[in-house]
Scaffold this motif. Structure first.
Motif, PDB file in Angstrom:
ATOM      1  N   LYS A 155      -3.318   6.286  -5.195  1.00 56.67           N
ATOM      2  CA  LYS A 155      -3.209   5.436  -4.017  1.00 56.67           C
ATOM      3  C   LYS A 155      -3.362   3.983  -4.433  1.00 56.67           C
ATOM      4  O   LYS A 155      -4.387   3.602  -4.999  1.00 56.67           O
ATOM      5  N   TYR A 184      -6.493   0.327  -6.927  1.00 59.93           N
ATOM      6  CA  TYR A 184      -6.044   1.720  -6.891  1.00 59.93           C
ATOM      7  C   TYR A 184      -7.209   2.650  -6.604  1.00 59.93           C
ATOM      8  O   TYR A 184      -8.373   2.292  -6.740  1.00 59.93           O
ATOM      9  N   ASP A 185      -6.858   3.860  -6.227  1.00 60.99           N
ATOM     10  CA  ASP A 185      -7.809   4.940  -6.059  1.00 60.99           C
ATOM     11  C   ASP A 185      -7.100   6.228  -6.449  1.00 60.99           C
ATOM     12  O   ASP A 185      -5.864   6.302  -6.422  1.00 60.99           O
ATOM     13  N   GLU A 224       3.921  16.992   0.975  1.00 60.65           N
ATOM     14  CA  GLU A 224       3.148  15.752   1.051  1.00 60.65           C
ATOM     15  C   GLU A 224       3.879  14.724   1.910  1.00 60.65           C
ATOM     16  O   GLU A 224       5.091  14.549   1.795  1.00 60.65           O
ATOM     17  N   ALA A 239       4.239   9.938   0.224  1.00 58.99           N
ATOM     18  CA  ALA A 239       4.282   9.571  -1.199  1.00 58.99           C
ATOM     19  C   ALA A 239       5.671   9.033  -1.526  1.00 58.99           C
ATOM     20  O   ALA A 239       6.681   9.672  -1.222  1.00 58.99           O
ATOM     21  N   THR A 280      -2.601  15.145  -8.395  1.00 59.79           N
ATOM     22  CA  THR A 280      -3.362  13.953  -8.035  1.00 59.79           C
ATOM     23  C   THR A 280      -2.530  13.018  -7.177  1.00 59.79           C
ATOM     24  O   THR A 280      -1.316  12.886  -7.376  1.00 59.79           O
ATOM     25  N   ARG A 281      -3.196  12.373  -6.231  1.00 56.81           N
ATOM     26  CA  ARG A 281      -2.578  11.272  -5.483  1.00 56.81           C
ATOM     27  C   ARG A 281      -3.095   9.954  -6.059  1.00 56.81           C
ATOM     28  O   ARG A 281      -4.305   9.725  -6.101  1.00 56.81           O
ATOM     29  N   THR A 302       1.445   5.511  -1.960  1.00 56.30           N
ATOM     30  CA  THR A 302       0.909   6.637  -2.719  1.00 56.30           C
ATOM     31  C   THR A 302       1.978   7.202  -3.634  1.00 56.30           C
ATOM     32  O   THR A 302       3.141   7.318  -3.240  1.00 56.30           O
ATOM     33  N   ASN A 317      -3.134  -0.139  -3.393  1.00 57.43           N
ATOM     34  CA  ASN A 317      -3.159  -1.164  -2.353  1.00 57.43           C
ATOM     35  C   ASN A 317      -3.194  -2.506  -3.054  1.00 57.43           C
ATOM     36  O   ASN A 317      -4.226  -2.917  -3.583  1.00 57.43           O
ATOM     37  N   GLU A 351       0.851  -1.191   0.000  1.00 60.65           N
ATOM     38  CA  GLU A 351       0.000   0.000   0.000  1.00 60.65           C
ATOM     39  C   GLU A 351       0.884   1.236   0.000  1.00 60.65           C
ATOM     40  O   GLU A 351       1.704   1.426   0.904  1.00 60.65           O
TER      41      GLU A 351
END
Length: 525
Positions: A381, A387-388, A164, A167, A378-379, A135, A383, A133
């Protein structure tokens, strides 16, 4: 007759057009991190190495062999659980440029002659614990055309994004600069402040425009950033970075066309042979695929890419270029035959609307994009193999994901064609957006294909001003792909009334925003 045949074969093999060498070397665990393979440092087996087309795996001793001509970049495809060295500007060092004679003569310099191929081209890797997980930060076009605009980028985007937390790396999706390729080094120096590995890809404003072969359009980019096509893995995610600009346009003229050369798609195909089907594939390129017509992107190239990826159930593509933000989902109608829609995130840009608009309190352009999306980044993310995506509007809290537009005062008990508009920046027309007034029942809002009235208002400030305003007028509005509308209740009694909006995206993330409007007696002349 046989002697003549042998002579001709030898002549062809020894002629420059047919000259080809074999690059060999080792991928090894660089324990002391000095960049040199020493006796006690073992080679790493099963690591992918490429010349930009072919992809091979290292043998039990960590050795590889690849054919090279006089214009190749040899690179290691970083496996999960390892890191590559960084230079002083946090640029990943995973490649060796082989251009014995250097780049052709161009306005902006390319690669200097590299000389003969070394006896061994080795790639050091460092063992590194990588979480499943993590970013990554994603920047759309920074695209400064001059040093003032580069300073805008530094003072707004970089100064905020460098703070940030967590990341692990970042990537800029092309148009690093705006045609002035001598700004590439200055961009690199600005990005050093991000303090983490940073990957870059080529945009149409990063190209050498004074060439007559697409293979040479990236010479200056290669000199500053390395290969324009490459790949790497982090955790269970495999990233494939591609230059998707054909220049000069193969249809004729001096423009460009979205698409890929055959060798680039061969690289994707050869790379995927060694990537398990359960991995998340993240593609990154500049020009979006979503124009399903030959005018913007070559259909055959998009189709071959789709065919190569159809057996991977977890795929995300990221693009930029449009200075808009939208979610694109491809299905069988578009030539995609995977088990679920192919998702392309066309990212908003870090320069917004080309550094236009009113100046904020720091004298920096607000630069809202033409679809009403504020500039930001944009992040991504990840896992495991899921993704997200989360959009960060500059200067706003992380949960600020939409803005509302509506009249501030409305005549009570009188019909109105005015409405409540919601611009949900990461939205797609199939998302659910609802609103309620004064805590009443939630009512679905209607997705509308029109311009953002708030952005129209901003542009009209310029067009109706009696005096010149500081900065530069924004571009004209275009229809937004993430705009919803609801009616304004006018029968609730005079006074202030509270609007609540909630939006839910495809990943189940829910965001809210509130506002107020006033109901008052109509003014009668």
């Amino acid at each position: 007759m046989i002697k003549n045949f042998v002579f001709i074969c030898l002549f062809l093999l020894l002629s420059p057009a047919f000259a080809q060498q074999v690059a060999t070397g080792f991928v090894f665990e660089d324990i002391n991190k000095n960049g040199k393979k020493e006796r006690r440092e073992k080679g790493l087996s099963g690591v992918a190495v490429s010349n930009g087309r072919e992809v091979v795996l290292t043998d039990a001793s960590g050795k590889y062999s690849l054919p090279v001509g006089d214009d190749n970049i040899i690179f290691v495809i970083k496996p999960a659980g390892f890191a590559v060295p960084l230079n002083g500007f946090n640029q990943p060092q995973f490649y060796y440029i082989h251009k014995p004679k250097g780049s052709p003569s161009m306005r902006y310099s390319g690669v200097a002659p590299t000389g003969p191929l070394p006896k061994s081209v080795d790639f050091p890797l460092y063992s590194s614990e990588e979480p499943m997980e993590f970013t990554a930060l994603v920047f759309g076009d920074s695209q400064p055309y001059n040093r003032q605009e580069l300073a805008y980028f530094q003072q707004s985007v970089v100064e905020e994004a460098k703070r940030e937390k967590g990341a692990v790396f970042g990537i800029t999706l092309g148009d690093l600069v705006g045609d002035a390729l001598d700004l590439h080094q200055s961009y690199i120096e600005v990005m050093q402040a991000m303090g983490r590995p940073w990957y870059n890809l080529m945009g149409n404003h990063d190209m050498n425009l004074d060439v007559d072969r697409d293979e040479w359009s990236d010479e200056s980019f290669e000199a500053s950033f390395g290969p324009a096509n490459y790949a790497f893995s982090v955790g269970e995610a495999h990233f494939i970075v591609l230059d998707d600009i054909l220049y000069p346009d193969p249809r004729g003229g001096r423009g460009y066309w979205g698409g890929f050369r055959e060798d680039q798609l061969d690289f994707v195909e050869n790379n995927l042979k060694y990537v398990p089907k359960d991995r998340l594939i993240v593609l990154a390129f500049h020009i979006p695929l979503f124009h399903i017509n030959e005018g913007s992107f070559r259909n055959s190239d998009r189709q071959r890419l789709f065919d190569l990826l159809k057996d991977y159930p977890n795929v995300l593509a990221m693009s930029a270029h449009t200075h808009l933000q939208r979610q694109n989902y491809y299905t069988q109608e578009d030539g995609w035959h995977g088990t679920k829609p192919f998702h392309e995130f066309n990212a908003g840009t870090t320069n917004g609307d080309w550094y236009s608009g009113k100046l904020d309190e720091r004298k920096l352009p607000i630069s809202t994009m033409r679809d009403g999306t504020p500039k930001g980044y944009t992040r991504l993310k990840i896992n495991g193999n899921s993704y997200d995506l989360a959009y960060q509007v500059l200067g706003m809290p992380a949960d600020y994901q939409m803005h509302l537009f509506h009249p501030r005062v409305v005549a009570s008990n009188r019909g109105t064609q005015a409405g409540i508009f919601v611009n949900f920046y990461m939205g797609h027309k199939d998302d659910r957006v609802e609103y309620r007034v004064d805590g009443g029942e939630w009512v679905p809002m209607v997705w509308v294909d029109t311009v953002d009235p708030e952005f129209v208002r901003q542009v009209m400030e310029w067009d109706t001003s009696e005096n010149l305003m500081p900065g530069r007028r924004p571009s004209n509005p275009v229809n937004s792909t993430h705009l919803w509308r609801g009616n304004i209740p006018t029968n609730l009694g005079n006074g202030v009334h509270r609007i609540e909006v909630r939006a839910q995206d495809r990943k189940g993330n829910t965001f809210t925003q509130e506002s107020e409007y006033l109901l008052a007696d109509p003014v009668i002349n």
